[in-house]
Scaffold this motif. Structure first.
Motif, PDB file in Angstrom:
ATOM      1  N   MET A   1     -17.401 -18.624  15.492  1.00 46.45           N
ATOM      2  CA  MET A   1     -18.547 -18.170  14.715  1.00 46.45           C
ATOM      3  C   MET A   1     -18.200 -18.045  13.237  1.00 46.45           C
ATOM      4  SD  MET A   1     -21.717 -17.332  14.858  1.00 46.45           S
ATOM      5  CE  MET A   1     -22.967 -16.408  13.999  1.00 46.45           C
ATOM      6  N   GLU A   2     -17.024 -17.485  12.962  1.00 49.38           N
ATOM      7  CA  GLU A   2     -16.595 -17.312  11.581  1.00 49.38           C
ATOM      8  C   GLU A   2     -16.404 -18.667  10.903  1.00 49.38           C
ATOM      9  OE1 GLU A   2     -13.000 -15.218   8.995  1.00 49.38           O
ATOM     10  OE2 GLU A   2     -13.234 -14.765  11.133  1.00 49.38           O
ATOM     11  N   THR A   3     -15.854 -19.638  11.649  1.00 48.89           N
ATOM     12  CA  THR A   3     -15.656 -20.981  11.100  1.00 48.89           C
ATOM     13  C   THR A   3     -16.996 -21.607  10.735  1.00 48.89           C
ATOM     14  OG1 THR A   3     -13.673 -21.271  12.441  1.00 48.89           O
ATOM     15  CG2 THR A   3     -14.701 -23.258  11.558  1.00 48.89           C
ATOM     16  N   THR A   4     -17.983 -21.452  11.619  1.00 52.45           N
ATOM     17  CA  THR A   4     -19.315 -21.989  11.350  1.00 52.45           C
ATOM     18  C   THR A   4     -19.922 -21.350  10.116  1.00 52.45           C
ATOM     19  OG1 THR A   4     -19.696 -22.436  13.685  1.00 52.45           O
ATOM     20  CG2 THR A   4     -21.636 -22.298  12.280  1.00 52.45           C
ATOM     21  N   MET A   5     -19.779 -20.033   9.988  1.00 55.03           N
ATOM     22  CA  MET A   5     -20.341 -19.332   8.839  1.00 55.03           C
ATOM     23  C   MET A   5     -19.669 -19.772   7.542  1.00 55.03           C
ATOM     24  SD  MET A   5     -22.809 -17.635   9.944  1.00 55.03           S
ATOM     25  CE  MET A   5     -23.179 -16.748   8.435  1.00 55.03           C
ATOM     26  N   ASN A   6     -18.368 -19.997   7.592  1.00 57.47           N
ATOM     27  CA  ASN A   6     -17.657 -20.481   6.408  1.00 57.47           C
ATOM     28  C   ASN A   6     -18.148 -21.873   6.010  1.00 57.47           C
ATOM     29  OD1 ASN A   6     -16.131 -18.161   6.177  1.00 57.47           O
ATOM     30  ND2 ASN A   6     -14.406 -18.982   7.373  1.00 57.47           N
ATOM     31  N   LYS A   7     -18.372 -22.697   7.016  1.00 54.86           N
ATOM     32  CA  LYS A   7     -18.867 -24.049   6.748  1.00 54.86           C
ATOM     33  C   LYS A   7     -20.244 -23.988   6.108  1.00 54.86           C
ATOM     34  CE  LYS A   7     -20.286 -26.603  10.191  1.00 54.86           C
ATOM     35  NZ  LYS A   7     -20.291 -27.486  11.385  1.00 54.86           N
ATOM     36  N   TYR A   8     -21.114 -23.137   6.675  1.00 54.62           N
ATOM     37  CA  TYR A   8     -22.459 -23.003   6.119  1.00 54.62           C
ATOM     38  C   TYR A   8     -22.408 -22.502   4.684  1.00 54.62           C
ATOM     39  CZ  TYR A   8     -24.783 -23.680  10.649  1.00 54.62           C
ATOM     40  OH  TYR A   8     -25.262 -24.199  11.809  1.00 54.62           O
ATOM     41  N   LYS A   9     -21.513 -21.558   4.425  1.00 53.74           N
ATOM     42  CA  LYS A   9     -21.383 -21.005   3.067  1.00 53.74           C
ATOM     43  C   LYS A   9     -20.957 -22.089   2.085  1.00 53.74           C
ATOM     44  CE  LYS A   9     -19.049 -17.237   0.540  1.00 53.74           C
ATOM     45  NZ  LYS A   9     -18.363 -18.058  -0.479  1.00 53.74           N
ATOM     46  N   GLU A  10     -20.005 -22.904   2.497  1.00 51.81           N
ATOM     47  CA  GLU A  10     -19.505 -23.974   1.637  1.00 51.81           C
ATOM     48  C   GLU A  10     -20.599 -24.997   1.348  1.00 51.81           C
ATOM     49  OE1 GLU A  10     -15.792 -27.208   1.518  1.00 51.81           O
ATOM     50  OE2 GLU A  10     -16.066 -25.861   3.235  1.00 51.81           O
ATOM     51  N   VAL A  11     -21.334 -25.378   2.398  1.00 53.78           N
ATOM     52  CA  VAL A  11     -22.415 -26.357   2.221  1.00 53.78           C
ATOM     53  C   VAL A  11     -23.524 -25.772   1.354  1.00 53.78           C
ATOM     54  CG1 VAL A  11     -24.204 -27.693   3.398  1.00 53.78           C
ATOM     55  CG2 VAL A  11     -21.911 -27.549   4.376  1.00 53.78           C
ATOM     56  N   TYR A  12     -23.842 -24.492   1.568  1.00 62.06           N
ATOM     57  CA  TYR A  12     -24.886 -23.837   0.788  1.00 62.06           C
ATOM     58  C   TYR A  12     -24.523 -23.835  -0.695  1.00 62.06           C
ATOM     59  CZ  TYR A  12     -27.896 -20.260  -1.168  1.00 62.06           C
ATOM     60  OH  TYR A  12     -28.784 -19.591  -1.962  1.00 62.06           O
ATOM     61  N   GLU A  13     -23.294 -23.485  -1.012  1.00 60.85           N
ATOM     62  CA  GLU A  13     -22.869 -23.416  -2.413  1.00 60.85           C
ATOM     63  C   GLU A  13     -22.875 -24.800  -3.057  1.00 60.85           C
ATOM     64  OE1 GLU A  13     -19.093 -21.512  -2.125  1.00 60.85           O
ATOM     65  OE2 GLU A  13     -19.938 -19.478  -2.006  1.00 60.85           O
ATOM     66  N   TYR A  14     -22.462 -25.822  -2.274  1.00 63.07           N
ATOM     67  CA  TYR A  14     -22.433 -27.184  -2.816  1.00 63.07           C
ATOM     68  C   TYR A  14     -23.859 -27.668  -3.093  1.00 63.07           C
ATOM     69  CZ  TYR A  14     -21.523 -32.187  -3.269  1.00 63.07           C
ATOM     70  OH  TYR A  14     -21.466 -33.468  -3.734  1.00 63.07           O
ATOM     71  N   THR A  15     -24.755 -27.479  -2.122  1.00 61.22           N
ATOM     72  CA  THR A  15     -26.132 -27.948  -2.311  1.00 61.22           C
ATOM     73  C   THR A  15     -26.838 -27.165  -3.409  1.00 61.22           C
ATOM     74  OG1 THR A  15     -26.870 -26.519  -0.478  1.00 61.22           O
ATOM     75  CG2 THR A  15     -26.407 -28.845   0.032  1.00 61.22           C
ATOM     76  N   ALA A  16     -26.504 -25.887  -3.560  1.00 62.27           N
ATOM     77  CA  ALA A  16     -27.083 -25.090  -4.638  1.00 62.27           C
ATOM     78  C   ALA A  16     -26.671 -25.646  -5.996  1.00 62.27           C
ATOM     79  CB  ALA A  16     -26.645 -23.632  -4.512  1.00 62.27           C
ATOM     80  N   LYS A  17     -25.424 -26.072  -6.110  1.00 61.65           N
ATOM     81  CA  LYS A  17     -24.951 -26.661  -7.367  1.00 61.65           C
ATOM     82  C   LYS A  17     -25.675 -27.970  -7.655  1.00 61.65           C
ATOM     83  CE  LYS A  17     -20.772 -27.915  -9.923  1.00 61.65           C
ATOM     84  NZ  LYS A  17     -19.288 -27.892  -9.955  1.00 61.65           N
ATOM     85  N   VAL A  18     -25.874 -28.778  -6.611  1.00 61.23           N
ATOM     86  CA  VAL A  18     -26.586 -30.041  -6.784  1.00 61.23           C
ATOM     87  C   VAL A  18     -28.035 -29.789  -7.192  1.00 61.23           C
ATOM     88  CG1 VAL A  18     -27.383 -32.140  -5.634  1.00 61.23           C
ATOM     89  CG2 VAL A  18     -25.079 -31.275  -5.179  1.00 61.23           C
TER      90      VAL A  18
END
Length: 459
Positions: A1-18
């Motif tokens: 679960m923690e791994t999934t949340m970290n992945k989502y956080k990383e993707v969220y931050e990247y897409t927010a920058k884009v």
């Protein structure tokens, strides 16, 4: 679960920058470098690294990494580093009404504010209105339209219409022509004649034959042979002028005689006007140059006004009526969506209001004369400059020379169509809104580049 949340956080931050980048009209030098790096790495690691090799084949130095950023007026665009290009490629014919024509953009924005996509169940008004406009606009008795998203989808629909029309007779033979390009999905690829696209996917859809484009005698013999062996032709599919094939213009009597042949043998005639339609050749549809009405016509590329992907397959009532009993035999989720229909309706309106087909004829003649003048004295390199309207081809004596000229054009801020492996004929397809001063710059650049090629000792 923690791994999934970290992945989502990383993707969220990247897409927010884009998304922040998307919001910007202009970017800093540092942002431009980040965009370029992300683009090149993304193509290499996540899209297709082959595109990077292709870009290297048509540019000098490190310009392969040029990244598009925004449009600049109707006829130009700017890369992320601020370099402006006159667009003589036009997305292979997308931008007939120019880049971001205000009326087309406004129609799409207005529709977006109401509804972007439709429910798929209720009747959607813009699809009906666009179909009526096309029935009014297209030649002869073409009447009913099916809407898709791309040229290859339009061709697939045309082939299926021909099949269902002849279903009871069992006709399944199609004739296409050499050098033809009709798309790359499996059915349309069967009509396409370019071996490099076909060979990896053979066997394709059965029943397709190819004859030489422009050779009406060979066409007649092939149709007769098909009849003699019990494989009567369902349809002949042809581009009125071949675009991808190198801007190949048929003899004046070819298409009228082809119409007569199809009538004689009971075959449907399909005109693929994906590239030649919407004013490109100096008429609204290239068929009008030859006074010929096909049974089915396909449109795409410029149909969406350079703003939305959109295509249409238009047929006579006699042909299209075979879908009346079950309209779900051929459908698409996104074809004919409200945004695409709004763009297409606005595009038709602009083409007529601004007399762009007529402008294509006028500016095409001006551009042809200028390019031919620039080619004088370089007959050892340039075989022919030909075209109709603003669909123009420059044929060279070899791929290598065309490749160098394409690179020279790009280096001087003019985008054309030509690659390392297919540059014998370079296509010039600017927006129909191109100005005389821009045409002059293109012709001056052509003359300059030809002189530079002389020094490269290629011949």
């Amino acid at each position: 679960m923690e791994t999934t949340m970290n992945k989502y956080k990383e993707v969220y931050e990247y897409t927010a920058k884009v998304l922040d980048i998307i919001e910007k009209t202009d970017v800093t030098k540092e942002e431009a470098q980040w965009i370029t790096s992300e683009t090149v790495n993304g193509f290499r690691e996540n899209v297709n690294s082959g595109f990077l090799e292709y870009r290297k084949s048509v540019t000098k130095g490190g310009q392969y990494a040029s990244v598009e950023w925004k449009d600049s007026g109707l006829n130009c665009f700017i890369d992320v580093n601020g370099k402006e290009y006159i667009d003589c490629l036009g997305g292979f014919g997308i931008y007939n009404v120019g880049h971001r024509h205000p009326k087309v953009v406004k129609a799409v924005k207005d529709q977006l504010d109401k509804q972007a996509l439709h429910s798929q169940d209720l009747l959607d008004p813009l699809r009906a209105m666009l179909a009526k406009a096309l029935a009014m606009l297209t030649p002869g008795d073409l009447k009913y339209s099916f809407f898709g998203n791309s040229g290859t989808e339009a061709v697939e629909a045309a082939l299926k219409l021909a099949k269902i029309y002849h279903h009871k007779e069992g006709r399944s033979t199609f004739i296409a022509t050499t050098r033809a390009f009709h798309g790359k999905s499996l059915g349309s690829l069967s009509g396409t004649a370019k071996g490099v696209f076909r060979k990896p996917f053979i066997p394709l859809v059965s029943g397709f034959r190819h004859v030489a484009f422009g050779d009406i005698d060979m066409m007649k013999k092939t149709m007769h042979a098909c009849h003699m062996v019990g494989e009567d032709v369902a349809a002949v599919i042809v581009e009125p002028i071949q675009g991808e094939g190198g801007v190949i213009i048929p003899p004046d009597d070819y298409l009228p005689k082809l119409r007569e042949l199809c009538d004689e043998y009971g075959a449907l005639l399909i005109f693929d006007e994906v590239q030649t339609g919407m004013g490109r050749t100096g008429k609204m549809f290239c068929a009008e140059h030859y006074g010929v009405t096909p049974d089915i016509m396909t449109l795409a590329k410029a149909f969406g006004g350079g703003v939305m992907p959109a295509s249409a397959t238009i047929a006579t009532e006699e042909v299209f009526s075979h879908l009346f009993d079950n309209p779900f035999l051929h459908t698409t989720t996104f074809g004919g969506n409200p945004l695409a229909c709004a763009a297409a309706l606005a595009t038709i309106n602009v083409l007529i209001e601004e007399k762009l087909p007529e402008r294509a004829a006028e500016m095409g003649e001006y551009m042809l004369n200028g390019l031919r003048e620039a080619a004088k004295g370089h007959e050892n390199k340039v075989l022919e400059v030909r075209g109709k309207g603003l669909l123009i081809g420059i044929e060279f004596v070899s791929d290598e020379i065309g490749y160098e000229v394409a690179k020279g054009f790009f280096d001087n801020g003019v985008l054309t169509a030509g690659t390392l492996i297919n540059a014998k004929t370079i296509r010039i397809e600017p927006p129909l809104t191109i100005e005389k001063e821009q045409c002059d710059k293109v012709c001056e650049t052509f003359a300059k580049v030809l002189k530079e090629v002389d020094k490269a000792v290629l011949v």
